[in-house]
Design a protein around this motif. Structure first.
Motif, mmCIF file in Angstrom:
data_model
loop_
_atom_site.group_PDB
_atom_site.id
_atom_site.type_symbol
_atom_site.label_atom_id
_atom_site.label_comp_id
_atom_site.label_asym_id
_atom_site.label_seq_id
_atom_site.Cartn_x
_atom_site.Cartn_y
_atom_site.Cartn_z
ATOM 1 N N ARG A 196 1.011 -10.709 7.042
ATOM 2 C CA ARG A 196 0.935 -9.584 6.100
ATOM 3 C C ARG A 196 1.952 -8.507 6.463
ATOM 4 O O ARG A 196 1.590 -7.402 6.854
ATOM 5 N N ALA B 8 0.451 -8.316 10.935
ATOM 6 C CA ALA B 8 1.365 -7.547 10.106
ATOM 7 C C ALA B 8 2.789 -7.858 10.588
ATOM 8 O O ALA B 8 3.026 -8.906 11.201
ATOM 9 N N THR B 9 3.740 -6.967 10.338
ATOM 10 C CA THR B 9 5.129 -7.234 10.738
ATOM 11 C C THR B 9 5.235 -7.540 12.232
ATOM 12 O O THR B 9 5.838 -8.543 12.634
ATOM 13 N N TYR C 85 5.010 1.938 0.621
ATOM 14 C CA TYR C 85 5.460 2.846 1.678
ATOM 15 C C TYR C 85 6.351 3.951 1.089
ATOM 16 O O TYR C 85 7.363 4.351 1.662
ATOM 17 N N TYR D 248 7.598 4.580 9.461
ATOM 18 C CA TYR D 248 6.545 4.561 8.432
ATOM 19 C C TYR D 248 6.321 5.957 7.846
ATOM 20 O O TYR D 248 6.107 6.128 6.654
ATOM 21 N N LYS E 110 0.840 -1.206 0.000
ATOM 22 C CA LYS E 110 0.000 0.000 0.000
ATOM 23 C C LYS E 110 0.874 1.254 0.000
ATOM 24 O O LYS E 110 2.079 1.187 0.282
ATOM 25 N N GLY F 248 4.462 -5.442 6.141
ATOM 26 C CA GLY F 248 4.678 -4.279 5.283
ATOM 27 C C GLY F 248 6.009 -3.639 5.640
ATOM 28 O O GLY F 248 7.024 -3.850 4.976
ATOM 29 N N VAL F 249 6.022 -2.906 6.739
ATOM 30 C CA VAL F 249 7.193 -2.077 7.064
ATOM 31 C C VAL F 249 8.488 -2.897 7.166
ATOM 32 O O VAL F 249 9.570 -2.415 6.823
HETATM 33 C C1 LIG Z 1 -0.555 -1.552 6.890
HETATM 34 C C2 LIG Z 1 -1.165 -2.849 7.248
HETATM 35 C C3 LIG Z 1 -0.365 -4.008 7.331
HETATM 36 C C4 LIG Z 1 1.141 -3.955 7.281
HETATM 37 O O1 LIG Z 1 1.580 -3.370 8.493
HETATM 38 P P1 LIG Z 1 3.130 -3.252 8.890
HETATM 39 O O2 LIG Z 1 3.094 -2.794 10.295
HETATM 40 O O3 LIG Z 1 3.692 -2.221 7.963
HETATM 41 O O4 LIG Z 1 3.751 -4.573 8.706
HETATM 42 C C5 LIG Z 1 -1.006 -5.215 7.519
HETATM 43 N N1 LIG Z 1 -2.346 -5.290 7.667
HETATM 44 C C6 LIG Z 1 -3.139 -4.187 7.628
HETATM 45 C C7 LIG Z 1 -4.608 -4.342 7.788
HETATM 46 C C8 LIG Z 1 -2.575 -2.927 7.433
HETATM 47 O O5 LIG Z 1 -3.357 -1.851 7.392
#
Ligand SMILES: *Cc1c(COP(=O)(O)O)cnc(C)c1O
Length: 360
Positions: free
Chosen positions: A219, A203-204, A39, A343, A35, A221-222
């Protein structure tokens, strides 16, 4: 060089994805959250590299971002004839389905994560038969079905045959925070009502909390982009700013807007080409460090829109460029100086940089 240069190490990103994937059991899929244009780092370049590394699920916040990611993935798959025939990776849209967007979701094969009974009804009316997922609210109070809403719409939800049920942790970056265990328990309880559907909670941060938090898919991201709380991440970005002037300042003279910096001794000040319009947050005024090779030099005075000023008195020779992000200072260190999180540093990186992609 007059333009600041942002170097993104794509191999470091894919290597971070593989390392996070290796933290989970083999039956647990590792999605890639791409998304906000990965980043801020460039989804069109990065998403295809993650797909080549093995990512089969991508996550975006909005459908429009999903369209950009799908276009990049299709272009890369088209370029490699081998990609033809195998199913396209899945693209999940966290924001769900607001209604009226069916053509966009269909054309780019996007999967909404339905967040409310209202979204469910729009989806059912306009996109019945298309893939979807369900997001549950396990305590963050931001997005997703609450317990009562889930109970009231359970039959309608099951009729859509959702591919995934997910939720999001509010405090996973603080391992000692009891909120994560509460949300885990709520997720386990709520998903009892949705048997046989793939589940994802983390998430992370949650990925790092261990296997109880992994379910069928994580899932991150960061962590892919080199940020906390994944402290083992390989650094991904380097930001080098050109020095465009150097001047000597006498005791009592000021530097920059508002005269917030006053030289106490003779100083040599370098003016560098990047400012808050490029994502160098104004809260870094008088607080950040730049590096000339290995030598740290303090940012002095206020960050202005296009320029910053740096005390280079300690250098024998002023280099053509100085780094504000790189091997000596990662996104989290710079974030701490700005009073924010990695972030925000990443997603604020501006569009005026010359972007160079290394690897892949
Ligand atoms: C942004 C987001 C992630 C990823 O989060 P990170 O902390 O960057 O790993 C995963 N799931 C959802 C629903 C998010 O909004």
């Amino acid at each position: 060089m007059a333009q600041a240069q942002l170097t993104v190490d794509i191999d470091a990103i894919t290597s971070n994805w593989r390392a996070l994937d290796a933290l989970t059991a083999s039956h647990v899929a590792t999605a890639a959250v791409v998304k906000a244009d990965c980043y801020g780092l460039g989804a069109a370049r990065i998403a295809p590299a993650l797909a080549a590394a093995g990512a089969r699920t991508f996550c975006v916040a909005q459908a429009e971002e999903g369209a950009v990611v799908r276009t990049a993935l299709r272009a890369a798959a088209g370029a490699e004839a081998a990609g033809a025939g195998s199913a396209e990776p899945e693209i999940l849209v966290f924001g769900g389905y607001a209604g009226g967007e069916a053509p966009l979701f269909r054309e780019y094969a996007l999967t909404p994560l339905l967040n409310s009974p209202g979204q469910l009804r729009h989806f059912r009316a306009e996109m019945s038969g298309a893939p979807c997922g369900i997001q549950l609210d396990t305590g963050m109070n931001r997005l997703g079905f609450e317990g009562l809403e889930l109970a009231q719409t359970l039959m309608e939800i099951m009729a859509l045959r959702p591919r995934l049920v997910m939720s999001h942790l509010a405090c996973a970056d603080e391992p000692a925070n009891p909120m994560s265990a509460l949300q885990l328990a709520a997720f386990n309880t709520m998903t009892l009502a949705l048997p046989g559907i793939r589940r994802s909670l983390s998430a992370t941060g949650g990925t790092l909390l261990g296997p109880l938090y992994h379910f069928d898919m994580v899932r991150p991201g960061v962590g892919l982009y080199g940020g906390a709380p994944y402290m083992q991440a390989k650094p991904v970005v380097r930001l080098s700013l050109p020095v465009i002037q150097v001047r000597d300042v006498l005791p009592g003279e000021i530097v920059g807007y508002g005269g917030t910096y006053v030289a106490e001794r003779p100083r040599r000040i370098a003016t560098l080409s990047a400012g808050y319009a490029d994502g160098l947050l104004r809260s870094l005024s008088g607080a950040a460090t730049l590096h000339a090779g290995d030598t740290p030099c303090p940012l002095v005075g206020r960050v202005s829109m296009d320029l910053i000023t740096v005390d280079v008195t300690g250098l024998d020779e002023v280099p053509a460029t100085m780094d504000i992000l790189g091997p000596h200072q990662g996104v989290d260190t710079l974030a701490a100086a700005a009073g924010t999180i990695g972030y925000e540093i990443l997603t604020a990186l501006g569009s005026r940089y010359a972007r160079v992609y290394k690897g892949a």
